[in-house]
Design a protein around this motif. Sequence first.
Motif, short mmCIF file in Angstrom:
data_model
loop_
_atom_site.label_atom_id
_atom_site.label_comp_id
_atom_site.label_asym_id
_atom_site.label_seq_id
_atom_site.Cartn_x
_atom_site.Cartn_y
_atom_site.Cartn_z
N ARG A 141 -6.09 17.46 -19.50
CA ARG A 141 -6.72 16.10 -19.14
C ARG A 141 -7.39 15.07 -20.33
NH1 ARG A 141 -10.21 15.44 -13.75
NH2 ARG A 141 -11.20 17.13 -14.72
N TRP A 142 -7.95 15.86 -21.28
CA TRP A 142 -8.71 15.31 -22.38
C TRP A 142 -7.25 14.91 -23.37
CZ3 TRP A 142 -11.61 12.44 -24.60
CH2 TRP A 142 -11.72 12.39 -25.99
N LEU A 199 -18.98 4.22 -6.60
CA LEU A 199 -19.32 4.39 -8.02
C LEU A 199 -19.29 3.18 -8.98
CD1 LEU A 199 -19.04 7.90 -9.32
CD2 LEU A 199 -21.22 6.74 -8.53
N TYR A 254 -12.41 10.88 -13.94
CA TYR A 254 -12.72 12.18 -13.64
C TYR A 254 -13.38 12.12 -12.37
CZ TYR A 254 -12.31 13.79 -18.46
OH TYR A 254 -11.72 14.33 -19.60
N ILE A 297 -29.45 0.40 -21.69
CA ILE A 297 -29.35 0.53 -20.46
C ILE A 297 -29.06 -1.04 -19.66
CG2 ILE A 297 -30.70 0.85 -18.33
CD1 ILE A 297 -32.57 2.53 -20.10
N TYR A 331 -18.83 0.23 -7.61
CA TYR A 331 -19.51 -0.79 -7.19
C TYR A 331 -20.97 -1.03 -7.51
CZ TYR A 331 -21.56 -3.92 -3.55
OH TYR A 331 -22.19 -4.81 -2.74
N PRO A 361 -20.80 4.54 -26.48
CA PRO A 361 -20.28 6.02 -26.20
C PRO A 361 -20.60 6.34 -24.68
CG PRO A 361 -21.44 6.08 -28.17
CD PRO A 361 -21.55 4.64 -27.67
N VAL A 362 -21.63 5.89 -24.26
CA VAL A 362 -22.25 6.18 -22.88
C VAL A 362 -21.02 5.60 -21.71
CG1 VAL A 362 -23.86 6.28 -21.28
CG2 VAL A 362 -24.31 7.01 -23.57
N LEU A 375 -25.00 -1.60 -20.40
CA LEU A 375 -24.11 -0.46 -20.04
C LEU A 375 -23.15 -0.91 -18.82
CD1 LEU A 375 -23.91 2.61 -20.62
CD2 LEU A 375 -25.16 2.94 -18.74
N LEU A 422 -14.55 6.31 -18.25
CA LEU A 422 -13.43 7.39 -18.00
C LEU A 422 -13.99 8.32 -16.76
CD1 LEU A 422 -12.99 8.71 -21.66
CD2 LEU A 422 -11.37 7.74 -20.17
N PHE A 423 -15.22 8.39 -16.56
CA PHE A 423 -15.61 9.22 -15.16
C PHE A 423 -15.00 8.52 -14.09
CE2 PHE A 423 -18.65 10.07 -11.86
CZ PHE A 423 -18.42 11.39 -11.90
N LEU A 432 -23.57 -3.47 -9.10
CA LEU A 432 -24.58 -4.04 -8.99
C LEU A 432 -25.69 -4.03 -9.80
CD1 LEU A 432 -25.27 -2.69 -5.12
CD2 LEU A 432 -24.90 -4.99 -5.87
N LEU A 433 -25.75 -3.01 -10.51
CA LEU A 433 -26.83 -3.01 -11.53
C LEU A 433 -26.77 -3.94 -12.57
CD1 LEU A 433 -26.68 0.76 -11.64
CD2 LEU A 433 -28.57 -0.56 -10.80
N GLY A 450 -17.74 7.07 -21.76
CA GLY A 450 -17.95 7.87 -20.86
C GLY A 450 -18.00 7.87 -19.25
N VAL A 451 -18.86 6.83 -18.99
CA VAL A 451 -18.91 6.41 -17.51
C VAL A 451 -17.64 5.70 -16.98
CG1 VAL A 451 -20.25 4.92 -15.86
CG2 VAL A 451 -21.36 6.19 -17.89
#
Lengths: 328, 361
Positions: free
Chosen positions: A223-224, A128, A119, A191, A130, A107-108, A194, A114-115, A134-135, A111-112
């Motif tokens: 938007r949703w 972001l 968004y 984590i 990128y 889910p997270v 993700l 979609l962000f 990187l992570l 969300g990210v």
Amino acid sequence: MDITSSTADSSPPAPAAGKTAAKSATRPGDRIFLALSRGSGILLLVIMAAIAAFLAVRAANALSHNEGNFFTTFEWSANATPPVFGIAVLAFGTIVSSLIAMIIAVPVAIGVALFISHYAPRRLAAPLAYVIDLLAAVPSIVYGLWGALFLVPHLGGLYSWMNDYLGWTGIFAYNDGAARSLFTIGILLAIMILPIVTSVSREVFLQAPKMHEEAALALGATRWEVIRMAVLPFGRSGVISASMLGLGRALGETMAVATVLSPSFVIGTSLLDPGGGTFAQNIASSFKESGEIGKDALIASGLVLFVLTLLVNGAARLIIARRKEYSE
Amino acid sequence: MSDVTIDQPLAAGSAPQPRPVSLRQPRLPRWTPAAVAAGAIAAACGIGIGAALGSRIQWGLIAAGLFVTVMYALAARVEGRRQATDRLATSLVWVCFLIAVVPLVSLIWETVARGVKVLDGGFLSHSMAGVLTIQPGGGVYHAIIGTLEQVGIATAIAAPVGLLTAVYLVEYGRGRLAKAVTFFVDVMTGIPSIVAGLFILSFWILMLDFGYSGFAGSMALAILMMPVVVRSTEEMLKLVPNELREASLALGVPKWRTILKVVLPTAIGGIATGVTLAIARIAGESAPIVLLVFGSQVINNNPFEGAQSSLPYYIYEQWAAGNDASYARAWAAALVLIAFVMILNLVARGIARWKAPKTSR
């Protein structure tokens, strides 16, 4: 180059690509090059087959010495005489921690994704994306170090809180101690997977047909509603395969789990109390103390892990491939 | 709805009417989310201090929960249900983003803050020879040597094989074999690193009876690296315009020279980027090293003989030693490793940008 042979080759003006490729392979240079490149393709297949074969041979050796039941024994004394070992605890720990990771991460990650795709302010979105990519490159041992020395001390408070309100379920019971448990592993794996789930989902969301989105907006959708009606249905199979790729990674994660978990060969009812183990963690932690049979037993558990990840990844790839056929 | 919009221009000619205004639902002012977020954080801190909650994670979760509920309630009161759902989704997406960013920022922050304490020239130029784990001092020189050699050998094995496989798939590959290779390359990407380690262990060390060495580790790393190289090279070769190939073939250039002189140079930027990213990925692998290289405290420059160390393995070892001095060394080594990987990533991005306009060549 040699003109005679090339004119001989090009004499039939047929544009069929397969035909010319086959023809041009008659030149010595071409033949060598084709052999080399086909050879390396075959080498990859051979490696895959060899992995399965070698692991299976060693595993068979270990299993023939095993005094316990490989699937149901709650013990790992592969170096004792007679050796007794079973993967029940490891399978439980691997699957439970990966499932926790999926429940938190998917889910997270959606969300990210979609962000980033819908968004975030336009100027922020590319950097972001990128950073998230990187992570994915942070080595797992660094996640493990961070998990063991930073995350574990900070989770104690959260766990006693969960114990106060959810302790009655049994799953979330917690006796104060270092939070080096399966649930912590789940959080850490979440984590870690993700970034990959996010980046695959983001690609899919960005491919959603712009016309559909604009049509929905023109009809007055918020938007949703645009996302729910035009983006998510389009991206569903992509998200599923992204999560399965993440699951494959979580199942096989070794060093982060080996650093954080305090292993034991029991299946406790509580996920918050230390204990349990995973396939990969058990291999890394007990390898150095293992003798001949011990190593073979570890290889046997590695074979189970291999088959597990193979199934999960193969399924993910099949879903992606089928989706590609539809969209093309 | 529709008839309202139609007679709106008609009405516009006559007396100014309040109707267009009433068409718009009342909206929350633009600063509302920011204000609610600030309020939620303040309230969460208040609750956290008031109830003496020890963990900052709880504070964050309370703040996130407060923000989402308050935004929904406000929007539902002022703007109506549909807008409220939209607001709910927006705030959830923002919360997701923050949840994702917080641990990642914390990871980088902790590594840098704790790592710089020990990191200096001496740390980079000394090994752990003669240093007890509980003593401060010592360094990562032997681990850096090990990592560079193992990763170098792995690249030397995996890059050519990966490149040739990608060439096969794009330039020659048709039929069953190509399909099988494509599928298994995909599946191979997902092989856990520990399984690759176990394979080399059973093949190289248990069956052929070689000892632990850096080279054994390199082979496992090469297995992990190949599919990544194949995948990225394949993508890049597919981007090379077919006109270039056709032009070269039309001039009578053999296919292999076309590939070597036209196709590969055109895509070389992307290929180099892919290989660099693959190197960055395997540089952080520690699981195969644990099984195959065995770890060492002293400098061993020969990757083909005897135990070596590597940066990820060094971190694991120092963490396992379990005292303050070794933890400090582990963080410093983690910082070195992250810096190494990040630099490789930046180099890859640099190459990609530098070679990006392929048509200008």
